[in-house]
Design an enzyme around this catalytic site. Structure first.
Site, PDB file in Angstrom:
ATOM      1  N   GLY A 120       0.811  -1.215   0.000  1.00 47.87           N
ATOM      2  CA  GLY A 120       0.000   0.000   0.000  1.00 47.87           C
ATOM      3  C   GLY A 120       0.837   1.254   0.000  1.00 47.87           C
ATOM      4  N   ASP A 121       0.226   2.365   0.428  1.00 47.83           N
ATOM      5  CA  ASP A 121       0.883   3.658   0.389  1.00 47.83           C
ATOM      6  C   ASP A 121       2.119   3.707   1.283  1.00 47.83           C
ATOM      7  OD1 ASP A 121      -1.049   4.988  -1.354  1.00 47.83           O
ATOM      8  OD2 ASP A 121      -2.436   4.781   0.323  1.00 47.83           O
ATOM      9  N   THR A 175      -4.423  -1.290   2.602  1.00 46.91           N
ATOM     10  CA  THR A 175      -5.781  -1.031   3.080  1.00 46.91           C
ATOM     11  C   THR A 175      -6.427   0.125   2.324  1.00 46.91           C
ATOM     12  OG1 THR A 175      -5.165  -1.793   5.286  1.00 46.91           O
ATOM     13  CG2 THR A 175      -7.184  -0.519   5.106  1.00 46.91           C
ATOM     14  N   GLU A 210       1.303   7.531   7.052  1.00 45.55           N
ATOM     15  CA  GLU A 210       2.127   7.196   8.202  1.00 45.55           C
ATOM     16  C   GLU A 210       2.247   8.417   9.114  1.00 45.55           C
ATOM     17  OE1 GLU A 210       3.322   4.095   8.782  1.00 45.55           O
ATOM     18  OE2 GLU A 210       2.218   3.534   6.968  1.00 45.55           O
TER      19      GLU A 210
END
Length: 290
Positions: free
Chosen positions: A60-61, A89, A269
């Site tokens: 993911g990112d 996600t 994050e």
């Protein structure tokens, strides 16, 4: 035949082992593929062992951010094209760029081998942003959502947002875009700096952003009463929040913020709190298969 390095973190994200195995089989069918099940600490070792190979991120990112940041630090962004098979996600960067969310289709996009130049945000602390960095209530929402993700998936972002939106008083921040002050008189509820479009699994925070136009989109939501905050949250999910009276939008090449320590979320994050940060757009700094 293309030479690819498939990087994934077995302990991260929500990817099913069978899905990942099927993607690797697809990639192996059209390229000379080396698997690299690594964590952040041994990513350099794997890149050293396979110089010159293009990199495919299976994740993911957050995983994409780590790989691009590492290549940037190593001075290899211009030497290796990056591919993305979204197995996270939220998969927000893939959504904004139009990369298929179906892993098998995304793998075939990588094998087609069409590199697309993309911009990168760099900050004055040595960090980078691939998709979006946001400060304030959105970052608090990510904190609230983190423990809920295993059980709620993408719904966790919405629940976290509601909790943070009700509790947050806002922050005294001065925001400038290319030297122009765009906010500073009223407390800021949320600041978004978007190279990409969405956060939190599809919420279009900076709906007009394009990661290849040499500009960054800025959205500043000023803190308001409970009803106005509810309106902002509902409009945010639809991408129509820039129409609200207490929302400021702008575009530029450099964005700076200073003021009260505020929580920061870069590419999904949490990076702690900051009282001062500056982001600069680096046009066409890297390439991705699209």
């Amino acid at each position: 035949m293309a030479e690819l390095l498939a990087i994934y973190n077995p302990g991260a994200g929500s990817a099913d082992d069978d899905v990942r195995a099927a993607v690797i089989e697809t990639l192996r069918g059209g390229a000379d593929l080396v698997e690299a099940p690594v964590g952040e600490k041994d990513l350099d070792e794997m890149l050293d062992a396979h110089p010159g190979r293009d990199v495919v991120v299976l994740g993911g990112d957050g995983s994409l951010h780590v790989v691009v940041a590492t290549l940037h630090r190593r001075g290899e962004l211009d030497a290796r094209t990056v591919g993305l098979v979204p197995l996270g996600t939220g998969n927000d960067f893939a959504r904004g760029l139009g990369i298929p969310l179906d892993p098998q289709v995304a793998a075939r996009v990588v094998l087609a081998g069409r590199p697309h130049p993309l911009d990168l945000l760099t900050d004055d602390e040595g960090g980078i942003v691939v998709n979006v960095v946001h400060l304030g209530v959105g970052a608090e929402a990510s904190e609230q959502a983190k423990p809920l993700k295993p059980g709620l998936g993408r719904l966790a972002y919405m629940v976290g947002g509601l909790l943070a939106g009700v509790r947050s008083p806002g922050w005294r921040l001065r925001v400038t875009v290319d030297g122009r002050q765009v906010a500073g008189e009223s407390p800021v509820l949320m600041l978004g700096v978007g190279n990409g479009v969405t956060i939190g699994g599809g919420t279009p925070l900076t709906p007009g952003a394009r990661p290849d136009d040499g500009m960054v989109d800025v959205v500043v939501a000023l803190t308001t009463g409970p009803l106005d905050r509810l309106a902002y949250a509902l409009r945010l999910r639809r991408g129509s929040h820039p129409e609200l009276r207490r929302v400021i939008t702008d575009r530029g090449r450099e964005v700076a913020v200073e003021g009260e320590p505020v929580p920061v979320n870069a590419d999904g994050e949490l990076t702690g709190r900051t009282a001062r940060r500056r982001w600069t757009v680096k046009p066409a700094a890297w390439r991705m298969f699209t």
